[in-house]
Write a protein that holds these residues in place. Structure first.
Motif, short mmCIF file in Angstrom:
data_model
loop_
_atom_site.label_atom_id
_atom_site.label_comp_id
_atom_site.label_asym_id
_atom_site.label_seq_id
_atom_site.Cartn_x
_atom_site.Cartn_y
_atom_site.Cartn_z
N SER A 142 0.81 -1.23 0.00
CA SER A 142 0.00 0.00 0.00
C SER A 142 0.84 1.27 0.00
CB SER A 142 -0.92 0.01 1.22
OG SER A 142 -0.18 0.28 2.41
N LEU A 143 2.16 1.13 0.12
CA LEU A 143 3.05 2.29 0.25
C LEU A 143 3.53 2.82 -1.10
CD1 LEU A 143 5.31 0.96 3.15
CD2 LEU A 143 3.39 2.56 3.36
N ASP A 144 3.79 4.12 -1.10
CA ASP A 144 4.45 4.75 -2.25
C ASP A 144 5.95 4.80 -2.05
OD1 ASP A 144 2.12 5.53 -3.84
OD2 ASP A 144 1.66 6.84 -2.14
N GLY A 145 6.39 4.75 -0.81
CA GLY A 145 7.82 4.81 -0.54
C GLY A 145 8.15 4.52 0.90
N VAL A 146 9.44 4.27 1.12
CA VAL A 146 9.97 3.96 2.45
C VAL A 146 11.20 4.82 2.66
CG1 VAL A 146 11.05 2.17 3.88
CG2 VAL A 146 9.15 1.58 2.37
N CYS A 147 11.35 5.34 3.86
CA CYS A 147 12.54 6.10 4.22
C CYS A 147 13.15 5.47 5.45
CB CYS A 147 12.17 7.56 4.50
SG CYS A 147 13.57 8.58 4.99
N ASN A 148 14.40 5.05 5.34
CA ASN A 148 15.11 4.48 6.47
C ASN A 148 15.87 5.57 7.21
OD1 ASN A 148 14.36 1.82 6.17
ND2 ASN A 148 16.07 1.30 4.86
N ALA A 149 15.60 5.70 8.48
CA ALA A 149 16.33 6.62 9.35
C ALA A 149 16.83 5.79 10.53
CB ALA A 149 15.42 7.75 9.81
#
Length: 136
Positions: A111-118
């Motif tokens: 369902s996601l458009d993107g992921v950001c790893n922090a």
């Protein structure tokens, strides 16, 4: 600064931010100010299993002394929602890994458009990299 059409696209984005420490706080603030996930169908999911410690206060600007011992993800989500009340943020206190695939499952990632790893954890980073490659 952004045109109406572009703001609508930003608002409809569905992103997953993994980590609500120094980098995660900055990303959340930027996204809230830009309107990412602030539209009708948009949403930003953020997870971090850590709690706020005194040593975090000098580099994680969303947190104050009164936030010590609170969950980073929940507190960060609340603070940026105060900055932009339209910001749709869902906070979790779970780590990412094979043992949380019932929460962050295929439907969730699909369902996601993107992921950001922090992330500051190499194992979690590697796991998230594998999930992102899998969902391409």
């Amino acid at each position: 600064v952004f045109g109406k059409t572009f703001r609508k696209k930003l608002g409809a984005l569905r992103y997953f931010l993994v980590g609500a420490g120094a980098i995660g706080c900055e990303m959340l603030k930027n996204w809230a100010m830009m309107g990412v996930g602030a539209g009708e169908n948009g949403k930003v999911h953020v997870t971090d299993m850590d709690t706020i410690e005194r040593s975090n206060l000098n580099r994680q600007f969303l947190f104050r002394s009164s936030d010590i011992q609170k969950l980073k993800s929940t507190t960060a989500g609340e603070k940026v929602t105060q900055m932009n009340p339209n910001f749709n943020c869902v906070s979790y206190d779970s780590k990412v890994g094979p043992d949380t695939e019932d929460l962050f499952d295929d439907e969730f990632f699909g369902s996601l458009d993107g992921v950001c790893n922090a992330l500051d954890n190499v194992q979690a980073r590697m796991y998230m990299d594998q999930r992102c490659i899998y969902f391409g």
